[in-house]
Design an enzyme around this catalytic site. Sequence first.
Site, PDB file in Angstrom:
ATOM      1  N   GLU A  30     -12.356  -4.828  -6.578  1.00 20.78           N
ATOM      2  CA  GLU A  30     -12.882  -4.238  -5.339  1.00 20.78           C
ATOM      3  C   GLU A  30     -14.297  -3.718  -5.514  1.00 20.78           C
ATOM      4  O   GLU A  30     -14.922  -3.288  -4.549  1.00 20.78           O
ATOM      5  CB  GLU A  30     -12.006  -3.054  -4.907  1.00 20.78           C
ATOM      6  CG  GLU A  30     -10.580  -3.424  -4.637  1.00 20.78           C
ATOM      7  CD  GLU A  30      -9.782  -2.257  -4.104  1.00 20.78           C
ATOM      8  OE1 GLU A  30      -9.608  -2.168  -2.879  1.00 20.78           O
ATOM      9  OE2 GLU A  30      -9.338  -1.432  -4.925  1.00 20.78           O
ATOM     10  N   ARG A  46       0.875  -1.187   0.000  1.00 23.23           N
ATOM     11  CA  ARG A  46       0.000   0.000   0.000  1.00 23.23           C
ATOM     12  C   ARG A  46       0.905   1.227   0.000  1.00 23.23           C
ATOM     13  O   ARG A  46       1.569   1.504   1.000  1.00 23.23           O
ATOM     14  CB  ARG A  46      -0.866   0.028   1.257  1.00 23.23           C
ATOM     15  CG  ARG A  46      -1.967  -1.006   1.301  1.00 23.23           C
ATOM     16  CD  ARG A  46      -2.802  -0.797   2.567  1.00 23.23           C
ATOM     17  NE  ARG A  46      -4.056  -1.513   2.521  1.00 23.23           N
ATOM     18  CZ  ARG A  46      -4.256  -2.707   3.082  1.00 23.23           C
ATOM     19  NH1 ARG A  46      -3.290  -3.309   3.729  1.00 23.23           N
ATOM     20  NH2 ARG A  46      -5.448  -3.286   3.002  1.00 23.23           N
ATOM     21  N   ARG A  63       0.836  -1.376  -5.330  1.00 24.33           N
ATOM     22  CA  ARG A  63      -0.431  -0.772  -5.733  1.00 24.33           C
ATOM     23  C   ARG A  63      -0.232   0.722  -5.921  1.00 24.33           C
ATOM     24  O   ARG A  63       0.370   1.381  -5.071  1.00 24.33           O
ATOM     25  CB  ARG A  63      -1.477  -1.020  -4.651  1.00 24.33           C
ATOM     26  CG  ARG A  63      -2.778  -0.313  -4.939  1.00 24.33           C
ATOM     27  CD  ARG A  63      -3.832  -0.692  -3.957  1.00 24.33           C
ATOM     28  NE  ARG A  63      -3.684  -0.004  -2.689  1.00 24.33           N
ATOM     29  CZ  ARG A  63      -4.485  -0.215  -1.650  1.00 24.33           C
ATOM     30  NH1 ARG A  63      -5.443  -1.113  -1.739  1.00 24.33           N
ATOM     31  NH2 ARG A  63      -4.328   0.450  -0.535  1.00 24.33           N
ATOM     32  N   ASN A  84     -11.994  -5.890   1.347  1.00 23.15           N
ATOM     33  CA  ASN A  84     -12.410  -4.822   2.272  1.00 23.15           C
ATOM     34  C   ASN A  84     -13.374  -3.880   1.557  1.00 23.15           C
ATOM     35  O   ASN A  84     -14.397  -3.470   2.099  1.00 23.15           O
ATOM     36  CB  ASN A  84     -11.206  -4.032   2.787  1.00 23.15           C
ATOM     37  CG  ASN A  84     -10.125  -4.943   3.337  1.00 23.15           C
ATOM     38  OD1 ASN A  84     -10.390  -6.094   3.642  1.00 23.15           O
ATOM     39  ND2 ASN A  84      -8.912  -4.443   3.449  1.00 23.15           N
ATOM     40  N   ASP A  85     -13.011  -3.539   0.333  1.00 24.10           N
ATOM     41  CA  ASP A  85     -13.899  -2.673  -0.437  1.00 24.10           C
ATOM     42  C   ASP A  85     -14.995  -3.466  -1.148  1.00 24.10           C
ATOM     43  O   ASP A  85     -16.134  -3.009  -1.228  1.00 24.10           O
ATOM     44  CB  ASP A  85     -13.089  -1.866  -1.460  1.00 24.10           C
ATOM     45  CG  ASP A  85     -12.457  -0.649  -0.801  1.00 24.10           C
ATOM     46  OD1 ASP A  85     -13.165   0.021  -0.031  1.00 24.10           O
ATOM     47  OD2 ASP A  85     -11.264  -0.387  -1.039  1.00 24.10           O
ATOM     48  N   CYS A 130      -6.047  -9.897  -1.575  1.00 25.76           N
ATOM     49  CA  CYS A 130      -5.211  -9.142  -0.624  1.00 25.76           C
ATOM     50  C   CYS A 130      -6.046  -8.394   0.406  1.00 25.76           C
ATOM     51  O   CYS A 130      -5.512  -7.669   1.225  1.00 25.76           O
ATOM     52  CB  CYS A 130      -4.288  -8.187  -1.360  1.00 25.76           C
ATOM     53  SG  CYS A 130      -5.172  -6.954  -2.310  1.00 25.76           S
ATOM     54  N   ARG A 163     -17.548   0.623   5.106  1.00 31.44           N
ATOM     55  CA  ARG A 163     -16.684  -0.340   5.804  1.00 31.44           C
ATOM     56  C   ARG A 163     -16.339   0.100   7.227  1.00 31.44           C
ATOM     57  O   ARG A 163     -15.909  -0.708   8.045  1.00 31.44           O
ATOM     58  CB  ARG A 163     -15.414  -0.634   4.988  1.00 31.44           C
ATOM     59  CG  ARG A 163     -14.511   0.536   4.763  1.00 31.44           C
ATOM     60  CD  ARG A 163     -13.504   0.272   3.658  1.00 31.44           C
ATOM     61  NE  ARG A 163     -12.206  -0.167   4.154  1.00 31.44           N
ATOM     62  CZ  ARG A 163     -11.157  -0.408   3.378  1.00 31.44           C
ATOM     63  NH1 ARG A 163     -11.252  -0.264   2.064  1.00 31.44           N
ATOM     64  NH2 ARG A 163     -10.017  -0.780   3.871  1.00 31.44           N
TER      65      ARG A 163
HETATM   66  C1  PEP Z   1      -9.267  -3.967  -0.004  1.00 34.65           C
HETATM   67  O1  PEP Z   1     -10.109  -3.102  -0.278  1.00 34.65           O
HETATM   68  O2  PEP Z   1      -9.554  -5.139   0.274  1.00 34.65           O
HETATM   69  C2  PEP Z   1      -7.848  -3.613   0.011  1.00 34.65           C
HETATM   70  C3  PEP Z   1      -6.913  -4.524   0.149  1.00 34.65           C
HETATM   71  O3  PEP Z   1      -7.534  -2.286  -0.084  1.00 34.65           O
HETATM   72  P1  PEP Z   1      -7.627  -1.241   1.149  1.00 34.65           P
HETATM   73  O4  PEP Z   1      -7.986  -1.998   2.364  1.00 34.65           O
HETATM   74  O5  PEP Z   1      -6.293  -0.588   1.205  1.00 34.65           O
HETATM   75  O6  PEP Z   1      -8.719  -0.336   0.652  1.00 34.65           O
HETATM   76 MG    MG Z   2      -9.427  -1.234  -1.164  1.00 37.64          MG
END
Ligand code: PEP
Ligand code: MG
Length: 572
Positions: free
Chosen positions: A434, A299, A335, A457-458, A505, A468
């Site tokens: 995502e 990141r 990324r 996560n997204d 990820c 989130r």
């Molecule tokens: C995700 O969205 O799963 C991700 C890995 O990115 P971030 O948590 O940095 O938004």
């Molecule tokens: Mg993300």
Amino acid sequence: MAQRLKGIPVMPGLGLGYAVILKSTLPPEIDERILPGDVGEELKKFQDAVNQACRSLEQIRDEAAKKAGDQEAAIFEAQLLMLQDPSLLDLVEQKIRRDLFGAISASRQACEENAAMLSSLEDPYFAARARDVLDVRDHLLRCLMGTPLQKPGDYSDRSVLVADDLAPSDVISLDPEKVRAVVLAQGGTTSHAAILLKAIGIPTLMGIGVGLERIGSGDLVFVDANIGEVTINPDDQTEMELKARFRAFKEEKQVLAALKDLPGETLDGIKVELLGNIGSAEEAKFALDAGAEGIGLFRTEFLFINRQAAPSEDAQLAVYKQALSAMAPHPVTIRTLDVGGDKPIPYLTLVEEINPFLGVRAIRLCLQEQALFRTQLRALLRASVYGNLQIMFPMIAVIEELRQAKEILHSVKEELRAEGFKVAEAIPVGVMIETPAAAVSAHFLAQECDFFSIGTNDLVQYTNAADRGSQALTYLQDPLSPSVLRLIGQTITQGHKHGIKVGMCGEMAGIPEAIPLLVGMGMDEFSMAPALLPKAKSVVRNLDAKKAALLWQEVKQLKTAQEIRDYLQASL
Ligand code: PEP
Ligand code: MG
């Protein structure tokens, strides 16, 4: 209600304890002026303070050698040299003789000017050295004022230390048996304090920012330095859960350490790649220590936040080069900038949006702020010759975004080659899945990129339309939701149909009960916080991939996340 803060993991692990707030003991900034007749006395005061500070640093150096090792003790040896550096001593002397400042003001100014000069070099290495000069300043000032060296010794045996920043000398006096975690507002991950905290092994989060003020002295604090989150004053139910997690963390740590050098492979011989997520180049070491076979997500936003201007191409190059060389020949998936949404940056005049998660963030922002994007791509491509680079674009929703990003990447590559820079020949370009839009159109995207990485996560927040970060909507934030699982399954199938690898990820990749299901779907790679890797490896190594495939077929029939979770837990 419990509050949560985000920070940058420096030393992974979990810590549960009571907050001890450390305040700086430095004198207030004053311009202390003297009369010409006092110059001699002030010079003597200064010289005595230097001698005393040298003795105190020598003691700390010897303590560091015992507690952390010779390499770490060298930090204080270097500080000793800084303290005796003639250019620093001359500057202080000049300020006393010529400008008629008292010894305290003169020492303070000289050290701070020196530190500011180092910080302005825009290189993380020099920025960290600037912190050392400030540490030297603190030693000097304390000796001048006759106050003893600050010892953060005022803590019981279940403490979480909370401070703006820590000096290396503060860190060395910590007792890892008592201090369960450290949480800092500032702090660079390359700072000596960070290096020492890792050497001593205290779970640490840095870069929390002003949010740190929400932690009060004596608050119960849970630090998850695996994912970079602090929970303050959890409710009773959460407290019980966190206590259980902390206990289990301590026990399991010992058992899993033995798996480090074994491959990620199922009982029936299916290779599953286990990679690390990092937010700074220094964390590559944790990933390697935890047995990672590469980095699945670097990141880069932490390079861009908490500062007044964007990092230069050369400053970024140094960081990417460091990560790539540390991991070579393993792959490092970097990324491109993912800010906006919950990660604003001060030097970009972003329009305030009612719903920033649905606004100009990640790739959308980069396509609008092309100068920023091109600088990052230049740094990435220049770094590509130092290891095995993969580039990944976040938040792709439609194929036009991928095409545009690739076009810019191509043009930057040509530009660099025309300027005579070497760029690696084949750099895989991946898409983060995502958004539901990306998952649904995976069959198109797969034809125009080299790999997928699913960011759950997204993906979860956009699929279930639930922020989130919302505390009230936890039932909608479950990656085991049937709809999310279908999108994941479909992404893997389409990726494989077009011959590309599919990894994950998002945090889901590190959830032990989810791993068998994902292996059953055919997931090729799992990337997670390094501290989670040993557990994931033990799950993979105890798994039969054929049985896992059947598990997915069974789970497909279940209608709720809870039913799915119960089923997976029972079959673990
Ligand atoms: C995700 O969205 O799963 C991700 C890995 O990115 P971030 O948590 O940095 O938004
Ligand atoms: Mg993300």
